[in-house]
Design a protein around this motif. Sequence first.
Motif, PDB file in Angstrom:
ATOM      1  N   VAL A 108       0.841  -1.195   0.000  1.00 46.92           N
ATOM      2  CA  VAL A 108       0.000   0.000   0.000  1.00 46.92           C
ATOM      3  C   VAL A 108       0.880   1.249   0.000  1.00 46.92           C
ATOM      4  CG1 VAL A 108      -1.823   1.274   1.201  1.00 46.92           C
ATOM      5  CG2 VAL A 108      -1.792  -1.221   1.290  1.00 46.92           C
ATOM      6  N   PRO A 109       1.040   1.910  -1.150  1.00 44.33           N
ATOM      7  CA  PRO A 109       1.775   3.169  -1.181  1.00 44.33           C
ATOM      8  C   PRO A 109       0.849   4.342  -0.846  1.00 44.33           C
ATOM      9  CG  PRO A 109       1.315   2.431  -3.424  1.00 44.33           C
ATOM     10  CD  PRO A 109       0.721   1.410  -2.496  1.00 44.33           C
ATOM     11  N   LEU A 110       1.306   5.202   0.056  1.00 36.00           N
ATOM     12  CA  LEU A 110       0.531   6.365   0.501  1.00 36.00           C
ATOM     13  C   LEU A 110       1.097   7.604  -0.170  1.00 36.00           C
ATOM     14  CD1 LEU A 110       0.574   5.488   4.307  1.00 36.00           C
ATOM     15  CD2 LEU A 110      -1.159   4.827   2.626  1.00 36.00           C
ATOM     16  N   GLY A 111       0.501   7.998  -1.269  1.00 38.98           N
ATOM     17  CA  GLY A 111       0.981   9.156  -2.011  1.00 38.98           C
ATOM     18  C   GLY A 111      -0.124  10.168  -2.196  1.00 38.98           C
ATOM     19  N   THR A 112      -0.227  10.724  -3.398  1.00 33.61           N
ATOM     20  CA  THR A 112      -1.299  11.660  -3.707  1.00 33.61           C
ATOM     21  C   THR A 112      -2.640  10.988  -3.465  1.00 33.61           C
ATOM     22  OG1 THR A 112       0.094  12.694  -5.371  1.00 33.61           O
ATOM     23  CG2 THR A 112      -2.262  13.135  -5.506  1.00 33.61           C
ATOM     24  N   GLY A 113      -2.732   9.721  -3.826  1.00 32.36           N
ATOM     25  CA  GLY A 113      -3.882   8.882  -3.500  1.00 32.36           C
ATOM     26  C   GLY A 113      -3.397   7.668  -2.756  1.00 32.36           C
ATOM     27  N   ILE A 114      -4.267   6.661  -2.649  1.00 33.95           N
ATOM     28  CA  ILE A 114      -3.884   5.406  -2.007  1.00 33.95           C
ATOM     29  C   ILE A 114      -4.382   4.265  -2.889  1.00 33.95           C
ATOM     30  CG2 ILE A 114      -4.166   3.896   0.001  1.00 33.95           C
ATOM     31  CD1 ILE A 114      -4.567   6.339   1.729  1.00 33.95           C
ATOM     32  N   ALA A 115      -3.491   3.363  -3.220  1.00 29.03           N
ATOM     33  CA  ALA A 115      -3.869   2.168  -3.972  1.00 29.03           C
ATOM     34  C   ALA A 115      -3.262   0.972  -3.264  1.00 29.03           C
ATOM     35  CB  ALA A 115      -3.389   2.255  -5.413  1.00 29.03           C
ATOM     36  N   ILE A 118      -7.750  -0.136  -2.477  1.00 28.82           N
ATOM     37  CA  ILE A 118      -8.047   0.073  -1.057  1.00 28.82           C
ATOM     38  C   ILE A 118      -8.361   1.528  -0.739  1.00 28.82           C
ATOM     39  CG2 ILE A 118      -5.588   0.310  -0.516  1.00 28.82           C
ATOM     40  CD1 ILE A 118      -6.144  -0.924   2.193  1.00 28.82           C
ATOM     41  N   GLY A 119      -7.853   2.449  -1.547  1.00 26.87           N
ATOM     42  CA  GLY A 119      -8.103   3.862  -1.310  1.00 26.87           C
ATOM     43  C   GLY A 119      -9.557   4.247  -1.410  1.00 26.87           C
ATOM     44  N   HIS A 120     -10.358   3.379  -2.006  1.00 27.15           N
ATOM     45  CA  HIS A 120     -11.779   3.688  -2.168  1.00 27.15           C
ATOM     46  C   HIS A 120     -12.674   2.818  -1.283  1.00 27.15           C
ATOM     47  CE1 HIS A 120     -10.791   6.626  -5.107  1.00 27.15           C
ATOM     48  NE2 HIS A 120     -10.008   5.744  -5.705  1.00 27.15           N
ATOM     49  N   ILE A 121     -12.081   2.266  -0.228  1.00 26.13           N
ATOM     50  CA  ILE A 121     -12.880   1.717   0.866  1.00 26.13           C
ATOM     51  C   ILE A 121     -13.403   2.902   1.669  1.00 26.13           C
ATOM     52  CG2 ILE A 121     -12.771   0.480   3.068  1.00 26.13           C
ATOM     53  CD1 ILE A 121     -10.732  -1.391   1.841  1.00 26.13           C
ATOM     54  N   VAL A 122     -14.702   2.949   1.911  1.00 23.70           N
ATOM     55  CA  VAL A 122     -15.286   4.039   2.701  1.00 23.70           C
ATOM     56  C   VAL A 122     -15.044   3.746   4.180  1.00 23.70           C
ATOM     57  CG1 VAL A 122     -17.411   5.232   3.354  1.00 23.70           C
ATOM     58  CG2 VAL A 122     -17.022   4.597   0.966  1.00 23.70           C
ATOM     59  N   VAL A 123     -14.263   4.619   4.813  1.00 25.71           N
ATOM     60  CA  VAL A 123     -13.958   4.439   6.236  1.00 25.71           C
ATOM     61  C   VAL A 123     -14.663   5.465   7.114  1.00 25.71           C
ATOM     62  CG1 VAL A 123     -11.733   3.297   5.856  1.00 25.71           C
ATOM     63  CG2 VAL A 123     -11.821   5.792   5.994  1.00 25.71           C
ATOM     64  N   ARG A 124     -15.171   6.535   6.514  1.00 23.21           N
ATOM     65  CA  ARG A 124     -15.909   7.560   7.246  1.00 23.21           C
ATOM     66  C   ARG A 124     -17.154   7.918   6.429  1.00 23.21           C
ATOM     67  NH1 ARG A 124     -12.755   5.851  10.217  1.00 23.21           N
ATOM     68  NH2 ARG A 124     -11.127   6.887  11.434  1.00 23.21           N
ATOM     69  N   PRO A 125     -18.231   7.144   6.545  1.00 19.48           N
ATOM     70  CA  PRO A 125     -19.427   7.432   5.760  1.00 19.48           C
ATOM     71  C   PRO A 125     -19.880   8.886   5.939  1.00 19.48           C
ATOM     72  CG  PRO A 125     -19.642   5.313   6.858  1.00 19.48           C
ATOM     73  CD  PRO A 125     -18.395   5.944   7.393  1.00 19.48           C
ATOM     74  N   GLY A 126     -20.208   9.536   4.814  1.00 20.13           N
ATOM     75  CA  GLY A 126     -20.603  10.936   4.863  1.00 20.13           C
ATOM     76  C   GLY A 126     -19.432  11.890   4.982  1.00 20.13           C
ATOM     77  N   GLY A 127     -18.211  11.362   4.871  1.00 17.24           N
ATOM     78  CA  GLY A 127     -17.016  12.199   5.004  1.00 17.24           C
ATOM     79  C   GLY A 127     -16.721  13.001   3.747  1.00 17.24           C
ATOM     80  N   PRO A 128     -15.470  13.413   3.576  1.00 11.93           N
ATOM     81  CA  PRO A 128     -15.109  14.260   2.431  1.00 11.93           C
ATOM     82  C   PRO A 128     -15.437  13.604   1.093  1.00 11.93           C
ATOM     83  CG  PRO A 128     -13.301  14.132   4.012  1.00 11.93           C
ATOM     84  CD  PRO A 128     -14.304  13.126   4.439  1.00 11.93           C
ATOM     85  N   ALA A 129     -15.813  14.425   0.120  1.00  7.08           N
ATOM     86  CA  ALA A 129     -16.112  13.917  -1.220  1.00  7.08           C
ATOM     87  C   ALA A 129     -14.838  13.401  -1.869  1.00  7.08           C
ATOM     88  CB  ALA A 129     -16.725  15.017  -2.067  1.00  7.08           C
ATOM     89  N   CYS A 130     -14.973  12.280  -2.555  1.00  4.52           N
ATOM     90  CA  CYS A 130     -13.849  11.684  -3.273  1.00  4.52           C
ATOM     91  C   CYS A 130     -14.097  11.803  -4.771  1.00  4.52           C
ATOM     92  CB  CYS A 130     -13.707  10.214  -2.880  1.00  4.52           C
ATOM     93  SG  CYS A 130     -12.331   9.355  -3.686  1.00  4.52           S
ATOM     94  N   GLY A 131     -13.028  11.853  -5.532  1.00  7.17           N
ATOM     95  CA  GLY A 131     -13.135  11.948  -6.979  1.00  7.17           C
ATOM     96  C   GLY A 131     -13.850  10.776  -7.609  1.00  7.17           C
ATOM     97  N   CYS A 132     -13.937   9.651  -6.877  1.00  5.65           N
ATOM     98  CA  CYS A 132     -14.606   8.458  -7.413  1.00  5.65           C
ATOM     99  C   CYS A 132     -16.120   8.581  -7.335  1.00  5.65           C
ATOM    100  CB  CYS A 132     -14.143   7.210  -6.685  1.00  5.65           C
ATOM    101  SG  CYS A 132     -14.870   6.995  -5.045  1.00  5.65           S
ATOM    102  N   GLU A 134      -8.603   7.364   0.881  1.00  9.10           N
ATOM    103  CA  GLU A 134      -7.590   8.282   0.370  1.00  9.10           C
ATOM    104  C   GLU A 134      -7.948   9.749   0.597  1.00  9.10           C
ATOM    105  OE1 GLU A 134      -8.094   9.088  -4.354  1.00  9.10           O
ATOM    106  OE2 GLU A 134      -7.043   7.262  -3.810  1.00  9.10           O
ATOM    107  N   THR A 135      -9.216  10.067   0.909  1.00 11.89           N
ATOM    108  CA  THR A 135      -9.565  11.457   1.233  1.00 11.89           C
ATOM    109  C   THR A 135      -9.144  11.825   2.650  1.00 11.89           C
ATOM    110  OG1 THR A 135     -11.789  10.978   2.119  1.00 11.89           O
ATOM    111  CG2 THR A 135     -11.587  11.296  -0.275  1.00 11.89           C
ATOM    112  N   LEU A 136      -8.714  10.817   3.440  1.00 10.04           N
ATOM    113  CA  LEU A 136      -8.410  11.040   4.854  1.00 10.04           C
ATOM    114  C   LEU A 136      -6.993  10.659   5.256  1.00 10.04           C
ATOM    115  CD1 LEU A 136     -11.775   9.495   5.822  1.00 10.04           C
ATOM    116  CD2 LEU A 136     -11.160  11.816   6.488  1.00 10.04           C
ATOM    117  N   ALA A 137      -6.373   9.742   4.516  1.00  6.48           N
ATOM    118  CA  ALA A 137      -5.080   9.218   4.965  1.00  6.48           C
ATOM    119  C   ALA A 137      -3.983   9.254   3.916  1.00  6.48           C
ATOM    120  CB  ALA A 137      -5.257   7.783   5.465  1.00  6.48           C
TER     121      ALA A 137
END
Length: 310
Positions: A137-144, A164-178, A185-188
Amino acid sequence: MKHVIALDVGGTGMKAALVAEDGSLLHEARRATGRDRGPDAVVESILEFAAELRDLGVRRCGEAASAAGVAVPGIVDAENGIAVYAANLGWRDVPMRTLLSDRLGGIPVALGHDVRTGGLAEGRIGAGRGADRFLFVPLGTGIAGAIGIAGRIEAGAHGYAGEIGHIVVRPGGPACGCGQHGCLETLASASAVTRAWAAASGDPEADAADCAKAVASGDPRAREVWLAAVGALADGLVTALTLLDPRTLIIGGGLAEAGETLFAPLRAAVEERVTFQRLPEIVPAALGDTAGCLGAGLLAWDLLATEVPA
C-alpha cells in the motif's frame, strides 16, 4: 549481454533502466513526461525514450533488448496491452504494447499498472521477499494497493483489484473523486494530510512532511491531524487484512518516509482494531521510487520466460 528495457511512467516523470537477467541495473535514466504538451506528446515521449534505451543497449551490451516492460498509471488492460485511462496524463485507450513493440523492432512488451508493478518488485526483491501473501500500500497523492499471492500480483476479474483507497472508512465524510464520500484516500493519503495540516497550522504552504516533522517535535495540533489520518488508515487496513489475510503488509509512498513517526502509531492502531484476525508484519517498503521500474523489468523477464519457443 542479454537484457530488457524497463519503463515506469508517472504523472510528471519517467524512470527507465536496462535490466540484466540477474536483475542488476545496467543503466538508469529519468525524463519528464511533458504532460503539459498533451497526451499524444506524452505517448511519443515514452516511445522516444524506449527507442533511445534500445540503441544504448545495442552499443553497451552488443545486442538489442530481448523484451520491454512498462508500468503506467490509471486504468490498465494488461492482458490486451492497452492503457485505458489516466486522468493525470489525459490519455484514453492507448495501445501501448503494440506501439512500443513496433518502435522497438517487434520485441515482446509487457504492460502493467504502476502500483501493481511496484508491488511485484517489493514482493519479489524488496520488503515482501519470502512472503507468500502480502499487501503493498503506497501512501501518495492517493492510495492504492497491490495484492501479492505466491509470487504474482492479483489484478482481479476486471483489473481493479487492490483499490483500497476507495474503501469508505468515514461514511458521509469528504467527497472523493470516485463519487463516494469518506474514502480512505480522502483522509489518509499524503495529499489529505497536507490539506488537513495546512488548515490546522494556518500555513497554506505546509505539507504532509511538515506535519510529520511537527509531530516528531511534539506539536499537539500536528499530532491531532496525524493520528486522525493514522486512525482512518488503520480502519482501511483492517478491512483489507480481514478479507485478504496477508502475511506481510508493506507500506510505501511519501508518508512512509516519516519512518517510526508513522509506523509506531500505525502498528498500535491496527493491533487495537483486530479481534480474531492474525496480525501481519507491518513493514516499510524497501525499494523507494525505483520499485515501478524494477517491477517493469520483472514483467519483461516474466514475459520471456512464458514465451513458447518457435
